[in-house]
Structure formats: structure tokens, C-alpha cells
Design a protein around this motif. Sequence first.
Motif, PDB file in Angstrom:
ATOM      1  N   LEU A   1       0.837  -1.193   0.000  1.00  0.00           N
ATOM      2  CA  LEU A   1       0.000   0.000   0.000  1.00  0.00           C
ATOM      3  C   LEU A   1       0.879   1.252   0.000  1.00  0.00           C
ATOM      4  O   LEU A   1       0.651   2.182  -0.780  1.00  0.00           O
ATOM      5  N   ASP A   2       1.889   1.281   0.843  1.00  0.00           N
ATOM      6  CA  ASP A   2       2.804   2.419   0.879  1.00  0.00           C
ATOM      7  C   ASP A   2       3.505   2.619  -0.464  1.00  0.00           C
ATOM      8  O   ASP A   2       3.634   3.742  -0.948  1.00  0.00           O
ATOM      9  N   LEU A   3       3.943   1.525  -1.064  1.00  0.00           N
ATOM     10  CA  LEU A   3       4.607   1.609  -2.367  1.00  0.00           C
ATOM     11  C   LEU A   3       3.631   2.124  -3.422  1.00  0.00           C
ATOM     12  O   LEU A   3       3.989   2.971  -4.252  1.00  0.00           O
ATOM     13  N   GLY A   4       2.406   1.660  -3.378  1.00  0.00           N
ATOM     14  CA  GLY A   4       1.389   2.133  -4.311  1.00  0.00           C
ATOM     15  C   GLY A   4       1.113   3.617  -4.148  1.00  0.00           C
ATOM     16  O   GLY A   4       0.993   4.346  -5.140  1.00  0.00           O
ATOM     17  N   LEU A   5       1.050   4.074  -2.917  1.00  0.00           N
ATOM     18  CA  LEU A   5       0.823   5.495  -2.661  1.00  0.00           C
ATOM     19  C   LEU A   5       2.007   6.336  -3.130  1.00  0.00           C
ATOM     20  O   LEU A   5       1.832   7.450  -3.628  1.00  0.00           O
ATOM     21  N   LEU A   6       3.202   5.790  -3.005  1.00  0.00           N
ATOM     22  CA  LEU A   6       4.391   6.481  -3.506  1.00  0.00           C
ATOM     23  C   LEU A   6       4.338   6.605  -5.031  1.00  0.00           C
ATOM     24  O   LEU A   6       4.593   7.676  -5.587  1.00  0.00           O
TER      25      LEU A   6
ATOM     26  N   CYS B   1       0.353  -2.226  -7.267  1.00  0.00           N
ATOM     27  CA  CYS B   1       0.765  -2.388  -5.873  1.00  0.00           C
ATOM     28  C   CYS B   1      -0.424  -2.371  -4.917  1.00  0.00           C
ATOM     29  O   CYS B   1      -0.497  -3.193  -4.000  1.00  0.00           O
ATOM     30  N   ILE B   2      -1.338  -1.456  -5.138  1.00  0.00           N
ATOM     31  CA  ILE B   2      -2.497  -1.352  -4.245  1.00  0.00           C
ATOM     32  C   ILE B   2      -3.403  -2.568  -4.396  1.00  0.00           C
ATOM     33  O   ILE B   2      -3.955  -3.062  -3.412  1.00  0.00           O
ATOM     34  N   SER B   3      -3.522  -3.094  -5.601  1.00  0.00           N
ATOM     35  CA  SER B   3      -4.303  -4.326  -5.801  1.00  0.00           C
ATOM     36  C   SER B   3      -3.690  -5.490  -5.033  1.00  0.00           C
ATOM     37  O   SER B   3      -4.406  -6.297  -4.428  1.00  0.00           O
TER      38      SER B   3
END
Length: 71
Positions: free
Chosen positions: A25-30, A43-45
Motif C-alpha cells: 500500500l505504501d509503495l502504491g501510494l508512492l 501495488c495497491i491491488s
Amino acid sequence: MGCLYAYIETAKEIGARGILGQAYLDLGLLHKAKGKKDKAKECISTAIGCFEQCEADVFLKQAKEAIASLK
């Protein structure tokens, strides 16, 4: 970002699904912040799948909101 990838690999090795989901989740938000929507969605998926497996409802809600904001 390299530290996040190491964190992800360690979480995979020890089977820590909740921590793995948080890292994805953090990587997706980045990626989202950097304008890389496709990578963010991927990433979020993955994070959503992790959160569903370990029934982390609060994080699951956050991840679903994050992915919805990418549409």
C-alpha cells in the motif's frame, strides 16, 4: 524506495501478510504521488489481496479508497 522493496521481500519470506499489505500500500501510494498510476494500481491491488487474506478491515478500507482515487 529500495528500503520498501527489501521490506516487501522480508515480509514475503516470513509470511507476514499484514505487513506485506502495508508495504505494498505504501509503495502504491508512492507511485501515485509520482504520477505512475499503473504501478500504483498494481501495488495497491496486491495490498488489497493481502488485507483480504488476513482480514485487516481498516487497511483494506484504506487500500480500496486509494485504488478508487486512481480511476
